[in-house]
Design an enzyme around this catalytic site. Structure first.
Site, short mmCIF file in Angstrom:
data_model
loop_
_atom_site.label_atom_id
_atom_site.label_comp_id
_atom_site.label_asym_id
_atom_site.label_seq_id
_atom_site.Cartn_x
_atom_site.Cartn_y
_atom_site.Cartn_z
N LYS A 22 0.84 -1.21 0.00
CA LYS A 22 0.00 0.00 0.00
C LYS A 22 0.87 1.25 0.00
CE LYS A 22 -1.61 1.53 4.12
NZ LYS A 22 -1.30 2.92 4.49
N ASN A 23 1.87 1.28 0.88
CA ASN A 23 2.64 2.51 1.06
C ASN A 23 3.64 2.77 -0.06
OD1 ASN A 23 1.17 3.03 3.29
ND2 ASN A 23 2.78 2.55 4.78
N ARG A 102 -3.79 10.36 4.68
CA ARG A 102 -2.68 11.30 4.75
C ARG A 102 -1.91 11.40 3.43
NH1 ARG A 102 0.52 13.97 8.35
NH2 ARG A 102 2.72 13.91 7.87
N CYS A 126 -4.65 7.87 9.85
CA CYS A 126 -4.82 7.23 11.16
C CYS A 126 -4.50 8.22 12.27
CB CYS A 126 -3.89 6.03 11.27
SG CYS A 126 -4.44 4.59 10.38
N ARG A 131 0.98 14.29 13.53
CA ARG A 131 1.29 14.11 12.12
C ARG A 131 1.23 15.40 11.29
NH1 ARG A 131 -1.11 8.70 9.76
NH2 ARG A 131 0.92 8.65 8.77
N PRO A 132 2.10 16.35 11.65
CA PRO A 132 2.12 17.60 10.89
C PRO A 132 2.71 17.44 9.50
CG PRO A 132 3.91 17.56 12.49
CD PRO A 132 3.14 16.28 12.67
N VAL A 133 2.64 18.50 8.68
CA VAL A 133 3.25 18.46 7.34
C VAL A 133 4.28 19.59 7.19
CG1 VAL A 133 1.41 17.26 6.08
CG2 VAL A 133 1.24 19.72 6.42
N ASP A 134 4.75 20.11 8.35
CA ASP A 134 5.68 21.24 8.29
C ASP A 134 6.95 20.92 7.49
OD1 ASP A 134 6.11 19.43 10.45
OD2 ASP A 134 7.54 20.82 11.36
N LEU A 135 7.45 19.71 7.62
CA LEU A 135 8.71 19.37 6.94
C LEU A 135 8.50 19.25 5.43
CD1 LEU A 135 10.11 16.77 9.51
CD2 LEU A 135 10.59 19.22 9.33
N ASP A 316 5.13 0.47 11.93
CA ASP A 316 3.92 -0.16 11.40
C ASP A 316 3.79 -1.64 11.80
OD1 ASP A 316 3.22 2.22 10.26
OD2 ASP A 316 3.82 1.67 8.22
N ILE A 338 8.50 6.82 16.75
CA ILE A 338 8.11 7.53 15.53
C ILE A 338 6.83 8.36 15.75
CG2 ILE A 338 7.59 7.31 13.05
CD1 ILE A 338 10.36 6.24 13.72
N ARG A 408 -8.52 -0.68 4.87
CA ARG A 408 -7.64 0.33 4.28
C ARG A 408 -6.28 -0.28 3.93
NH1 ARG A 408 -6.34 4.78 7.95
NH2 ARG A 408 -5.03 5.19 6.16
N1 EPU Z 1 6.70 14.55 10.86
C1 EPU Z 1 6.76 15.86 11.22
N2 EPU Z 1 6.58 16.80 10.27
C2 EPU Z 1 6.31 16.48 8.98
C3 EPU Z 1 6.26 15.12 8.61
C4 EPU Z 1 6.46 14.16 9.58
O1 EPU Z 1 6.99 16.18 12.39
O2 EPU Z 1 6.14 17.39 8.17
C5 EPU Z 1 6.90 13.51 11.88
C6 EPU Z 1 5.68 12.64 12.06
O3 EPU Z 1 4.73 13.23 12.92
C7 EPU Z 1 6.28 11.38 12.64
C8 EPU Z 1 7.64 11.30 11.92
O4 EPU Z 1 7.90 12.62 11.44
O5 EPU Z 1 6.51 11.55 14.01
C9 EPU Z 1 7.70 10.34 10.75
O6 EPU Z 1 6.61 10.57 9.89
P1 EPU Z 1 6.68 10.24 8.33
O7 EPU Z 1 6.59 11.50 7.58
O8 EPU Z 1 7.86 9.36 8.09
O9 EPU Z 1 5.36 9.40 8.14
P2 EPU Z 1 4.34 9.43 6.93
O10 EPU Z 1 5.08 9.67 5.67
O11 EPU Z 1 3.21 10.29 7.26
C10 EPU Z 1 4.52 6.90 6.34
C11 EPU Z 1 3.57 5.75 6.26
C12 EPU Z 1 3.12 5.37 7.66
C13 EPU Z 1 4.35 4.98 8.46
C14 EPU Z 1 5.34 6.15 8.48
C15 EPU Z 1 6.64 5.81 9.19
C16 EPU Z 1 2.46 6.00 4.13
C17 EPU Z 1 1.21 6.29 3.39
N3 EPU Z 1 2.41 6.12 5.46
O12 EPU Z 1 3.80 7.95 6.95
O13 EPU Z 1 2.28 4.24 7.51
O14 EPU Z 1 3.97 4.67 9.78
O15 EPU Z 1 5.66 6.53 7.12
O16 EPU Z 1 7.25 4.72 8.60
O17 EPU Z 1 3.47 5.66 3.53
C18 EPU Z 1 0.45 2.86 7.96
O18 EPU Z 1 0.62 2.35 6.84
O19 EPU Z 1 -0.31 2.37 8.83
C19 EPU Z 1 1.16 4.09 8.30
C20 EPU Z 1 0.79 4.90 9.27
#
Ligand code: EPU
Length: 429
Positions: A22-23, A102, A126, A131-135, A316, A338, A408
């Site tokens: 999926k991811n 997301r 989830c 789970r911000p998007v600032d980065l 995960d 994480i 999902r």
């Molecule tokens: N983070 C920030 N700011 C940002 C982005 C991330 O602080 O702008 C933080 C997050 O809050 C978290 C950490 O950085 O604490 C890592 O987040 P990451 O960005 O790596 O996660 P993601 O891209 O949102 C993907 C997977 C998740 C998986 C994580 C970590 C997908 C669709 N989702 O999420 O999968 O847990 O990487 O490996 O690829 C799932 O499939 O159940 C799932 C949640």
């Protein structure tokens, strides 16, 4: 709402085909927005998140062709999807569509890079942390985008295209790396992404982008260098196997006992998890086109683990591993580094008789002799499947409510487990 009923206590024996990840499929589908030519994706899993993303892409005007079943294909054989973004009619991704998942937010990168503008709702997904998007936004700004947030939408623009830049992520982010890779591929000049996520799904996206004409080096390491190109073309790409689904079924058999071959998957995608399973008493070996996991007799040994970005133990699989440790002979600990709110399965596992204490980001699990079936509530995708695993090993009947979370992320879960001897069925309502 559908429920899943499990009568626990039977071992798992047989073969489980592993679906496409999926991811990996989600960012690959989003990459279709980067070209007017057709991107053909093979081995796409049939999941609710995939359908949600098709809806988002459809709203932008991406033509979609889901290839029909071919003779001899099982229902679970991954699907082939052809996506063609030759006529983009809308660069807005609305709240109604993005709030359910997301990854939908990531369309911001290709839309911005190819069309110079994107308006995307802040994401959902989830509820496992803030789970911000600032980065992600900072990465786009580094590449020259002007970004503002207004009424729940991120509005990104660029006048004369994106420009290559140095992006140094202060924290490893999978989504941030996907976004940076896609945006940089169509930027002018060179981008260096430091502290990049090394997850296999990032490598899969990079490989697909390279087939489309992108110039990317270093994917799979923490420094990725992207030489921007003016345009990308079509490609055909097979989605890599789902390492989380693989690890989930491996943990299920480690808990129930039995002997399972996980087919169409690769051990190198989840070495840390498989090594850990080995220390708990399961026998793990590589076989042609897959992995064999068995546990015959012998107890489950306790273990201590910390979640980390790849190649560390994946967050995960944290909930699933916790389910396994509830029956270990002794005390185990799991540190979640994480996501700050990813322990919601703890209280549900407790309904089955698990003994788990939380201390900040640390879960301390005292193994018990047996679990007993009970009604439980699925709270997020991976938490839900941890309840399935625990239910398979518990005595008596477990009823899992709110199974839409499972849909999902786990394709044909009941069928796959049922064929291996599990007593599991879905009750539709
Ligand atoms: N983070 C920030 N700011 C940002 C982005 C991330 O602080 O702008 C933080 C997050 O809050 C978290 C950490 O950085 O604490 C890592 O987040 P990451 O960005 O790596 O996660 P993601 O891209 O949102 C993907 C997977 C998740 C998986 C994580 C970590 C997908 C669709 N989702 O999420 O999968 O847990 O990487 O490996 O690829 C799932 O499939 O159940 C799932 C949640």
């Amino acid at each position: 709402m559908d429920r899943i009923h499990i009568t626990g206590g039977t071992q798992l024996n047989g073969v489980i085909p592993i679906s496409g990840a999926k991811n990996a499929a989600l960012p690959l589908m989003i990459a279709s927005l980067m070209t007017g030519e057709t991107l053909e994706l093979v081995n796409v899993p049939r999941l609710a998140d995939i359908t949600s993303l098709l809806r988002i892409l459809g709203n932008h005007g991406v033509d979609q062709m889901v290839v029909g079943k071919r003779p001899g294909q099982t229902t679970e054989a991954g699907q082939t999807i052809r996506l063609t973004a030759s006529n983009i009619i809308d660069t807005t991704a609305p709240y109604e569509l993005v709030s359910t998942m997301r990854a939908g937010f990531w369309v911001i990168a290709p839309l911005l890079a190819r069309f110079g503008e994107a308006k995307v709702s802040l994401p959902g997904g989830c509820a496992i942390g803030t789970r911000p998007v600032d980065l992600l936004i900072k990465a786009l700004e580094a590449l020259g985008a002007q970004v503002e947030i207004d009424a729940g939408y991120v509005i990104a623009k660029t006048k004369n295209g994106l420009r290559g830049a140095e992006i140094d992520f202060p924290k490893v982010t999978v989504g941030g790396t996907h976004v940076a890779l896609m945006a940089a591929s169509l930027a002018y000049g060179t981008t260096v992404i430091d502290n990049a996520a090394r997850e296999p799904e990032v490598v899969d996206l990079a490989e697909c982008l390279i087939k489309m004409g992108a110039r990317i080096e270093g994917a799979g390491t923490s420094r990725i260098v992207v030489e921007g190109v003016a345009r990308l073309g079509g490609a055909r790409h097979e989605v890599l196997p789902d390492r989380i689904e693989t690890g989930t079924y491996a943990m299920a058999v480690a808990m129930t006992g039995g002997d399972i071959v996980l087919e169409n998957t690769r051990a190198d995608l989840l070495s840390s998890a498989l090594d850990l399973l080995g220390t708990t008493g399961a026998e793990v070996s590589s076989v042609a086109n897959g992995i064999r996991v068995r546990r015959n007799g012998g107890g489950i040994h306790p273990a201590d683990v910390t979640t980390d970005p790849f190649p560390g133990f994946p967050t995960d699989l944290q909930a699933q591993f916790m389910a396994l440790m509830t029956l270990a002979k002794g005390q185990s600990t799991i540190r979640e580094t994480i996501f700050e709110n990813r322990f919601m399965h703890v209280q549900e596992l407790a309904r089955l008789g698990a003994k788990i204490r939380l201390d900040g980001d640390l879960a301390i699990i005292e193994g018990v002799e047996r679990l007993k079936g009970a009604p439980v509530m699925a709270t997020d995708l991976r938490a839900s499947v941890s309840l399935v695993i625990a239910g398979l090993a518990a005595e008596g009947e477990t009823q899992i409510n709110r199974v839409y979370h499972l849909d999902r992320g786990f394709e044909a879960l009941e069928a796959k487990l049922g064929r291996c001897g599990a007593e599991i069925r879905r009750v539709r309502s």
